[in-house]
Scaffold this motif. Structure first.
Motif, PDB file in Angstrom:
ATOM      1  N   ILE A  17     -78.812   2.034  16.648  1.00 15.00           N
ATOM      2  CA  ILE A  17     -79.757   2.602  17.608  1.00 15.00           C
ATOM      3  C   ILE A  17     -79.052   2.708  18.944  1.00 15.00           C
ATOM      4  CG2 ILE A  17     -81.938   2.248  18.812  1.00 15.00           C
ATOM      5  CD1 ILE A  17     -82.894   0.704  16.349  1.00 15.00           C
ATOM      6  N   GLU A  18     -79.063   3.895  19.512  1.00 15.63           N
ATOM      7  CA  GLU A  18     -78.402   4.109  20.790  1.00 15.63           C
ATOM      8  C   GLU A  18     -79.358   3.746  21.928  1.00 15.63           C
ATOM      9  OE1 GLU A  18     -76.983   8.075  21.527  1.00 15.63           O
ATOM     10  OE2 GLU A  18     -75.185   7.245  22.468  1.00 15.63           O
ATOM     11  N   VAL A  19     -78.873   2.962  22.863  1.00 11.93           N
ATOM     12  CA  VAL A  19     -79.649   2.546  24.029  1.00 11.93           C
ATOM     13  C   VAL A  19     -78.970   3.125  25.259  1.00 11.93           C
ATOM     14  CG1 VAL A  19     -80.478   0.590  25.376  1.00 11.93           C
ATOM     15  CG2 VAL A  19     -80.350   0.407  22.888  1.00 11.93           C
ATOM     16  N   TYR A 114     -64.570  -3.288  19.962  1.00 12.96           N
ATOM     17  CA  TYR A 114     -65.159  -3.675  18.684  1.00 12.96           C
ATOM     18  C   TYR A 114     -66.544  -4.273  18.905  1.00 12.96           C
ATOM     19  CZ  TYR A 114     -60.276  -3.275  17.420  1.00 12.96           C
ATOM     20  OH  TYR A 114     -59.006  -2.814  17.254  1.00 12.96           O
ATOM     21  N   PRO A 115     -67.409  -4.198  17.896  1.00 14.49           N
ATOM     22  CA  PRO A 115     -68.754  -4.785  18.037  1.00 14.49           C
ATOM     23  C   PRO A 115     -68.708  -6.309  18.127  1.00 14.49           C
ATOM     24  CG  PRO A 115     -68.641  -3.288  16.153  1.00 14.49           C
ATOM     25  CD  PRO A 115     -67.247  -3.480  16.637  1.00 14.49           C
ATOM     26  N   GLN A 179     -72.262  -2.550  20.309  1.00 17.10           N
ATOM     27  CA  GLN A 179     -71.056  -1.711  20.378  1.00 17.10           C
ATOM     28  C   GLN A 179     -71.097  -0.944  21.694  1.00 17.10           C
ATOM     29  OE1 GLN A 179     -68.280  -0.974  18.114  1.00 17.10           O
ATOM     30  NE2 GLN A 179     -67.677  -0.134  20.063  1.00 17.10           N
ATOM     31  N   ALA A 180     -70.072  -1.102  22.530  1.00 13.42           N
ATOM     32  CA  ALA A 180     -70.025  -0.405  23.820  1.00 13.42           C
ATOM     33  C   ALA A 180     -70.021   1.103  23.602  1.00 13.42           C
ATOM     34  CB  ALA A 180     -68.782  -0.825  24.592  1.00 13.42           C
ATOM     35  N   GLY A 181     -70.657   1.824  24.506  1.00 11.72           N
ATOM     36  CA  GLY A 181     -70.722   3.276  24.420  1.00 11.72           C
ATOM     37  C   GLY A 181     -69.619   3.941  25.212  1.00 11.72           C
ATOM     38  N   ARG A 182     -69.804   5.239  25.437  1.00 12.98           N
ATOM     39  CA  ARG A 182     -68.791   6.008  26.160  1.00 12.98           C
ATOM     40  C   ARG A 182     -68.730   5.638  27.631  1.00 12.98           C
ATOM     41  NH1 ARG A 182     -70.900   9.911  22.588  1.00 12.98           N
ATOM     42  NH2 ARG A 182     -72.430  10.558  24.142  1.00 12.98           N
ATOM     43  N   ILE A 190     -76.104  -2.124  16.302  1.00 16.14           N
ATOM     44  CA  ILE A 190     -75.979  -2.028  14.849  1.00 16.14           C
ATOM     45  C   ILE A 190     -76.851  -3.119  14.257  1.00 16.14           C
ATOM     46  CG2 ILE A 190     -74.388  -2.059  12.898  1.00 16.14           C
ATOM     47  CD1 ILE A 190     -72.147  -1.477  14.989  1.00 16.14           C
ATOM     48  N   GLN A 191     -77.902  -2.714  13.578  1.00 15.12           N
ATOM     49  CA  GLN A 191     -78.851  -3.682  13.042  1.00 15.12           C
ATOM     50  C   GLN A 191     -78.316  -4.260  11.738  1.00 15.12           C
ATOM     51  OE1 GLN A 191     -82.324  -1.094  13.122  1.00 15.12           O
ATOM     52  NE2 GLN A 191     -83.107  -2.353  14.792  1.00 15.12           N
ATOM     53  N   ARG A 192     -78.258  -5.591  11.672  1.00 12.52           N
ATOM     54  CA  ARG A 192     -77.719  -6.255  10.484  1.00 12.52           C
ATOM     55  C   ARG A 192     -78.774  -7.027   9.711  1.00 12.52           C
ATOM     56  NH1 ARG A 192     -72.316  -9.423  11.719  1.00 12.52           N
ATOM     57  NH2 ARG A 192     -73.752 -10.848  12.705  1.00 12.52           N
ATOM     58  N   ASN A 193     -79.964  -7.162  10.219  1.00 17.07           N
ATOM     59  CA  ASN A 193     -80.990  -7.983   9.577  1.00 17.07           C
ATOM     60  C   ASN A 193     -81.981  -7.115   8.828  1.00 17.07           C
ATOM     61  OD1 ASN A 193     -81.897  -6.888  11.936  1.00 17.07           O
ATOM     62  ND2 ASN A 193     -83.071  -8.660  12.571  1.00 17.07           N
ATOM     63  N   PHE A 194     -81.487  -6.307   7.900  1.00 17.28           N
ATOM     64  CA  PHE A 194     -82.367  -5.389   7.163  1.00 17.28           C
ATOM     65  C   PHE A 194     -83.319  -6.140   6.252  1.00 17.28           C
ATOM     66  CE2 PHE A 194     -78.445  -2.887   7.889  1.00 17.28           C
ATOM     67  CZ  PHE A 194     -78.990  -1.977   8.752  1.00 17.28           C
ATOM     68  N   THR A 195     -82.897  -7.244   5.656  1.00 20.17           N
ATOM     69  CA  THR A 195     -83.766  -7.958   4.729  1.00 20.17           C
ATOM     70  C   THR A 195     -84.976  -8.575   5.437  1.00 20.17           C
ATOM     71  OG1 THR A 195     -82.404  -9.925   4.982  1.00 20.17           O
ATOM     72  CG2 THR A 195     -81.926  -8.480   3.105  1.00 20.17           C
ATOM     73  N   GLU A 196     -84.789  -9.010   6.699  1.00 26.01           N
ATOM     74  CA  GLU A 196     -85.914  -9.580   7.448  1.00 26.01           C
ATOM     75  C   GLU A 196     -86.944  -8.513   7.774  1.00 26.01           C
ATOM     76  OE1 GLU A 196     -84.566 -11.595  10.877  1.00 26.01           O
ATOM     77  OE2 GLU A 196     -83.231 -12.927   9.790  1.00 26.01           O
ATOM     78  N   LYS A 197     -86.507  -7.272   7.984  1.00 24.26           N
ATOM     79  CA  LYS A 197     -87.422  -6.218   8.386  1.00 24.26           C
ATOM     80  C   LYS A 197     -88.199  -5.670   7.186  1.00 24.26           C
ATOM     81  CE  LYS A 197     -84.691  -5.070  12.300  1.00 24.26           C
ATOM     82  NZ  LYS A 197     -83.811  -4.175  12.971  1.00 24.26           N
ATOM     83  N   LEU A 198     -87.684  -5.874   5.958  1.00 24.84           N
ATOM     84  CA  LEU A 198     -88.378  -5.379   4.782  1.00 24.84           C
ATOM     85  C   LEU A 198     -89.546  -6.270   4.390  1.00 24.84           C
ATOM     86  CD1 LEU A 198     -85.332  -4.326   2.568  1.00 24.84           C
ATOM     87  CD2 LEU A 198     -86.897  -2.840   3.816  1.00 24.84           C
ATOM     88  N   PHE A 199     -89.470  -7.564   4.705  1.00 26.65           N
ATOM     89  CA  PHE A 199     -90.515  -8.491   4.261  1.00 26.65           C
ATOM     90  C   PHE A 199     -91.281  -9.046   5.423  1.00 26.65           C
ATOM     91  CE2 PHE A 199     -87.086  -8.680   1.122  1.00 26.65           C
ATOM     92  CZ  PHE A 199     -87.787  -8.204   0.028  1.00 26.65           C
TER      93      PHE A 199
END
Length: 199
Positions: A17-19, A114-115, A179-182, A190-199
């Protein structure tokens, strides 16, 4: 299936997601905060530590928000960027790999190519503003040291962009990656907690 390396190289494909921060709104906030600190902050200091009169307030604003504020801006710039670079190095596991210098019309500073974990990046956003802004302001106001007080107020003004970005990143989970932008006013989460968002 994509590997983690390819996901990091293309963060938007991994649920990134870009902020973005608006330069116009940020500049307006900085200007309004500067005027507020110059008038209200000076009035509070003069009321507590000096003779509160129109002359005393005008003398304080003229003396300390002139040359002293410029000196404070110079010293904040000298201390702020190395402190943030040091915090980024620590957040990166004490490695200099990926650390880059950026200077453009938006601003100057150090960023990581790098992130890194968002919980570590939040510290790099808040700590310089607290150490060079909030604490000197409290010390200068409570101890009656006018230059330290102005130094702290300028440090808070200098940190408005970092505080605003920290506020915008509050909804994201600590385990997500930053992740730093331009430029300094945009980034990708970069969202890494996909399993938490599904349940």
């Amino acid at each position: 299936m994509k590997t983690s390396e390819s996901i990091l190289n293309n963060p938007l494909s991994a649920g990134g997601i870009e902020v973005k921060l608006s330069l116009g709104k940020l500049s307006l906030r900085i200007l309004l905060l500067y005027l507020l600190f110059m008038l209200v902050g000076s009035a509070a200091y003069v009321y507590i530590w000096e003779d509160f009169s129109a002359y005393g307030l005008g003398r304080y604003i003229g003396e300390f928000w002139g040359a002293h504020a410029l000196a404070a801006i110079f010293f904040i710039f000298i201390f702020y960027i190395p402190l943030q670079a040091l915090l980024l190095i620590v957040a990166n596991g004490c490695r200099l790999k990926g650390l880059r210098w950026r200077c453009n019309w938006v601003g100057a500073g150090v960023y990581l190519r790098y992130p890194i974990a968002l919980k570590k990046f939040r510290v790099t956003l808040l700590l310089p503003g607290i150490l060079l802004g909030v604490l000197p302001t409290l010390h200068g106001f409570c101890g009656g040291h006018p230059f330290v007080y102005i130094f702290g107020l300028v440090g808070i003004i200098f940190s408005v962009g970092d505080f605003t970005l920290w506020y915008r990143l509050r909804p994201f989970h600590d385990d997500d990656l930053y992740q730093a932008g331009r430029n300094e006013l945009q980034c990708t989460i970069i969202q890494r907690n996909f399993t938490e968002k599904l349940f």
